[in-house]
Design a protein around this motif. Sequence first.
Motif, PDB file in Angstrom:
ATOM      1  N   ASP A  16       0.943  -1.155   0.152  1.00 29.84           N
ATOM      2  CA  ASP A  16       0.107  -0.051   0.093  1.00 29.84           C
ATOM      3  C   ASP A  16       0.865   1.507   0.050  1.00 29.84           C
ATOM      4  O   ASP A  16       1.924   1.294   0.395  1.00 29.84           O
ATOM      5  N   TYR A  17       0.207   2.178  -0.580  1.00 35.85           N
ATOM      6  CA  TYR A  17       1.023   3.794  -0.596  1.00 35.85           C
ATOM      7  C   TYR A  17       1.133   3.933   1.087  1.00 35.85           C
ATOM      8  O   TYR A  17       0.363   3.585   1.972  1.00 35.85           O
ATOM      9  N   GLU A  18       2.302   4.829   1.353  1.00 31.54           N
ATOM     10  CA  GLU A  18       2.532   5.014   2.601  1.00 31.54           C
ATOM     11  C   GLU A  18       1.258   6.009   3.252  1.00 31.54           C
ATOM     12  O   GLU A  18       0.999   6.851   2.373  1.00 31.54           O
ATOM     13  N   ARG A  19       0.970   5.794   4.420  1.00 31.80           N
ATOM     14  CA  ARG A  19      -0.112   6.662   5.009  1.00 31.80           C
ATOM     15  C   ARG A  19       0.690   7.803   5.792  1.00 31.80           C
ATOM     16  O   ARG A  19      -0.055   8.127   6.905  1.00 31.80           O
ATOM     17  N   ASP A  20       1.692   8.113   5.908  1.00 30.71           N
ATOM     18  CA  ASP A  20       2.368   9.267   6.854  1.00 30.71           C
ATOM     19  C   ASP A  20       1.646  10.291   6.916  1.00 30.71           C
ATOM     20  O   ASP A  20       1.578  10.889   7.947  1.00 30.71           O
ATOM     21  N   TYR A  21       0.823  10.898   5.874  1.00 29.43           N
ATOM     22  CA  TYR A  21       0.034  12.069   6.052  1.00 29.43           C
ATOM     23  C   TYR A  21      -0.912  12.085   7.124  1.00 29.43           C
ATOM     24  O   TYR A  21      -1.473  13.124   7.362  1.00 29.43           O
ATOM     25  N   LEU A  22      -1.383  10.921   7.429  1.00 30.64           N
ATOM     26  CA  LEU A  22      -2.306  10.796   8.590  1.00 30.64           C
ATOM     27  C   LEU A  22      -1.658  11.091  10.120  1.00 30.64           C
ATOM     28  O   LEU A  22      -2.213  11.107  11.165  1.00 30.64           O
ATOM     29  N   ASN A  23      -0.386  11.083  10.156  1.00 30.90           N
ATOM     30  CA  ASN A  23       0.237  11.103  11.579  1.00 30.90           C
ATOM     31  C   ASN A  23      -0.147  12.456  12.159  1.00 30.90           C
ATOM     32  O   ASN A  23      -0.426  12.410  13.273  1.00 30.90           O
ATOM     33  N   PRO A  24      -0.301  13.596  11.514  1.00 36.53           N
ATOM     34  CA  PRO A  24      -0.717  14.755  12.484  1.00 36.53           C
ATOM     35  C   PRO A  24      -2.152  14.538  13.064  1.00 36.53           C
ATOM     36  O   PRO A  24      -2.500  15.295  13.885  1.00 36.53           O
ATOM     37  N   PHE A  25      -3.065  13.571  12.717  1.00 36.86           N
ATOM     38  CA  PHE A  25      -4.281  13.350  13.182  1.00 36.86           C
ATOM     39  C   PHE A  25      -4.597  12.415  14.391  1.00 36.86           C
ATOM     40  O   PHE A  25      -5.225  12.285  15.039  1.00 36.86           O
ATOM     41  N   PHE A  26      -3.332  11.718  14.673  1.00 37.55           N
ATOM     42  CA  PHE A  26      -3.387  10.729  15.588  1.00 37.55           C
ATOM     43  C   PHE A  26      -2.236  10.977  16.489  1.00 37.55           C
ATOM     44  O   PHE A  26      -1.186  11.266  16.055  1.00 37.55           O
ATOM     45  N   SER A  27      -2.206  10.343  17.865  1.00 36.31           N
ATOM     46  CA  SER A  27      -1.193  10.329  18.893  1.00 36.31           C
ATOM     47  C   SER A  27      -0.510   9.358  18.605  1.00 36.31           C
ATOM     48  O   SER A  27      -0.644   8.532  17.600  1.00 36.31           O
ATOM     49  N   ASN A  28       0.517   8.686  19.501  1.00 35.78           N
ATOM     50  CA  ASN A  28       1.451   7.579  19.462  1.00 35.78           C
ATOM     51  C   ASN A  28       0.847   6.518  19.415  1.00 35.78           C
ATOM     52  O   ASN A  28       0.708   5.905  20.560  1.00 35.78           O
TER      53      ASN A  28
END
Length: 364
Positions: A16-28
């Motif tokens: 799958d394409y990396e979903r790094d752009y979702l990181n700002p929406f979620f905590s660790n």
Amino acid sequence: MQIIYANSIDPTYPKDYERDYLNPFFSNQTCFLFTDSNINRFSDIDTMLTAAGKLDFILIDLTHNPVGLTHRQFNTKCKSDYISTIEQLVDYCEVYAPTVVLHCDFNYQPNTKNYFYFPLWLWMWSAKNSLWYADERKKLNLYDILENKTQGLCCLNRTPTWHRILLFSAMVEKSWFSKISYTFGNHGHGKQFEHAFYALTQTDITEFESKKHYLPFVLIDQDHEDTTDVGVSHPVWSTHTFNLVTESTMDHTLISEKTAKPFVTKMIPIILGPRNTAQHLKTSGLDMFEDIVPWHTWDHLENPRDRIAGVVNFLEDFLKQDLVAIYHANKHRVDRNKEYFHSDQFRKNLLKDMVRLSSSLDTD
């Protein structure tokens, strides 16, 4: 945010394409990812989720491609049961961990707390984010143009779909058709239309076959780098004033980069897409120029064929007018649309569900 991809557990699944752009929406937190690209490939979900280990939540991301949230999508085994819809998949995944569905269907009214509207394409183009599918080596212009607005209407069609076939058949022999800068059937795979016949009647197919000899339609200076598809580097985006958008699908609800392009390239949009698309964009704060383009006469219609007919009927009289003059008389509104499209306020309007999701995960 740590995302566990199916391919990292079992390499036989597509990457799958990396979903790094979702990181700002979620905590660790740690989640397992189902996507609209792999969701119909799982033969045994239990084995996959067990191998993923301890999860804070399960993410079902349906924002890249057209997916019907209530349609039968797959036939996947879960222990002794088979599931075929997203709703059934959510119920099953909840046994393992809290489950979140990211979707782009603004018409969908969910019955549960699991569903969150995330208009990926509008958000990415609004924020001028790096696009996962753009080849950076080609240095394509993705979001801004050098203006030379001297031409009228353009309508660019790459992938052959049933609704684009119907639109082509309805327009190609009209006296005004030559006034449109139009592309269709202009790529290698685009010359093969049979896969799009599933939604057409035999009468539709016969009519298309009788007109197919007009194809392909290619822009005079069209290059071989797909700049009309990936970015806005092609001159058509700089020179034209109106854009007839034929969205990727009319079967399901998806707003793709095709709808974003007229706003980033300072055009007046004419939207042919999922039901209520123009209304949704207006509700989000964009000027949809209903005093010029009477989209309210077709945008709400349930039958896609009626929406196509509404657009074609509009073009009959519209293309008799001086489109460039109309455009320049309303240039201040076009400029304001571009500014607003890239604004924090627009993205705030788009991401209300994502803010709600972030808050709910932080408190769980």
